[in-house]
Design an enzyme around this catalytic site. Structure first.
Site, PDB file in Angstrom:
ATOM      1  N   ASP A 172      -5.747  13.680   5.741  1.00  0.00           N
ATOM      2  CA  ASP A 172      -6.214  12.609   4.848  1.00  0.00           C
ATOM      3  C   ASP A 172      -7.661  12.292   5.204  1.00  0.00           C
ATOM      4  O   ASP A 172      -8.350  13.148   5.745  1.00  0.00           O
ATOM      5  CB  ASP A 172      -5.302  11.383   4.955  1.00  0.00           C
ATOM      6  CG  ASP A 172      -5.230  10.593   3.652  1.00  0.00           C
ATOM      7  OD1 ASP A 172      -6.294  10.203   3.160  1.00  0.00           O
ATOM      8  OD2 ASP A 172      -4.123  10.355   3.139  1.00  0.00           O
ATOM      9  N   HIS A 195      -9.970  14.650   3.920  1.00  0.00           N
ATOM     10  CA  HIS A 195     -10.417  14.190   2.606  1.00  0.00           C
ATOM     11  C   HIS A 195     -11.815  13.596   2.645  1.00  0.00           C
ATOM     12  O   HIS A 195     -12.223  12.933   1.705  1.00  0.00           O
ATOM     13  CB  HIS A 195      -9.426  13.162   2.046  1.00  0.00           C
ATOM     14  CG  HIS A 195      -8.076  13.735   1.764  1.00  0.00           C
ATOM     15  ND1 HIS A 195      -7.060  12.995   1.188  1.00  0.00           N
ATOM     16  CD2 HIS A 195      -7.556  14.981   1.964  1.00  0.00           C
ATOM     17  CE1 HIS A 195      -5.976  13.761   1.055  1.00  0.00           C
ATOM     18  NE2 HIS A 195      -6.256  14.959   1.530  1.00  0.00           N
TER      19      HIS A 195
END
Length: 348
Positions: A172, A195
């Site tokens: 993430d 991310h």
């Protein structure tokens, strides 16, 4: 109670000693009955420590709880050592709402984290909540690219925070900066997989949230899903302002530059504008060099209220997959110079 460190290790800790008080006060946990084999529950031995400093020189392991520090001033958590969340046993079986953060700091001041390795957290690896005066450096945070919701460092309601010389590769956001945060400086961080470094999402469920004075410098995005990103949810209020991403290296990074004001439902897609929107202003993307794995190298997708004071300059992004790159520009206002691909909507 002020100055109390509550540490919860439900299924065992492996470490050699703790340092408490000043740097010369050592507690050999073995002498107090701790086994430290990573399997035995040593929590009755450790309990609560009146401690502004913890020196970790082993491996923390746990399965269904987290390490939590609250109301501490002058805390130092210093490596070497590992915090291993054994996250694979959680990611596919336990809802995100029931998974713990590995290392959580709440209402701490003058906090220093240095030298640790964080592996496979059940959820966020490190959470900084309502803290001030935080220095984070020389960490290694590692989880597979497909591990869900494993943010490297998640920041909320915090100020005067520096992250430097750190490697983060997770499933993430490498760093997530949430509402109520200001004066955040991030330098010399290598991110990937992950991310990217994200502000938000802000304004979920119509909330009012503010973020300002965030400066990211000299960082690398290596095969990340996103690079430098601001994401807000339609219907929220507040602002994201005085933000800069500068001197950024891209290595086959997806979506290197993103302002997404139509983010909702936990994923980025074009949700409809609402009457309210966070005000995004005074944002600079400068000195980006390298390659994009996505066709949309620059995506400035602002709400109908518009983003103001957006600067994109000295950017040179080419494709890592041999395709022509695109720029998306909706309701963005500002300036651009010496940039490839060309951001025509911002040209003077």
């Amino acid at each position: 109670m002020e100055g109390v460190v509550a540490m919860f290790f439900m299924l065992g800790i492996s470490l050699s000693h703790l340092v408490t008080g000043n740097a010369q006060t050592y507690f050999d946990v073995g002498k107090f009955g701790a086994v430290g084999d990573g399997n035995t529950d040593d929590s009755p031995v450790l309990g609560k420590i009146l401690a502004p400093s913890v020196d970790a020189r082993g491996t923390f392991k746990y399965d269904d709880c987290w390490l939590c520090f609250k109301h501490v001033d002058g805390l130092t958590v210093d490596g070497p050592g590992q915090i291993d969340g054994n996250g694979a046993t959680w990611w596919t079986k336990v809802p995100i709402s029931e998974r713990p953060t590995a290392l959580h700091f709440h209402l701490c001041t003058n906090l220093r984290l240095h030298g640790l390795t964080h592996l496979n957290s059940q959820k966020n690896h490190i959470s900084i909540h309502n803290c001030s005066g935080v220095s984070i450096s020389d960490l290694h945070i590692i989880a597979p690219s497909d591990s869900p919701n494993t943010d490297g460092i998640n920041i909320a309601l915090s100020s005067q925070l520096l992250i430097s010389n750190t490697f983060i590769g997770t499933g993430d956001d490498c760093v997530a900066i949430n509402g109520g945060s200001s004066n955040i400086n991030i330098t010399s961080v290598t991110c990937g997989p992950g991310h990217g470094i994200s502000i938000g999402s802000l304004g979920e469920d119509g909330t009012s949230e503010n973020v300002d004075q965030v400066h990211v410098t000299g960082c690398t995005f290596n095969q990340t899903m996103n690079g430098a990103r601001i994401k807000t949810v339609p219907g929220g209020t507040g602002f994201a302002r005085d933000i800069s991403f500068e001197e950024i290296t891209l290595i086959a990074s997806g979506n290197p530059i993103v302002i997404d004001q139509h983010y909702c439902d936990g994923r980025s897609h074009h949700c409809q504008d609402q009457e309210n929107a966070l005000a995004v202003s005074d944002v600079t993307f400068s000195g980006f060099q390298g390659t994009s794995a996505a066709v949309e190298a620059i995506n400035l997708d602002c709400s109908k209220q518009g983003c103001r004071g957006i600067t994109v300059n000295n950017v040179n992004i080419s494709s890592s997959v041999g395709k022509d790159l695109r720029v998306v520009c909706n309701n963005a206002y500002g300036t651009s110079d010496s940039t490839l691909p060309v951001v025509s909507c911002l040209l003077s």
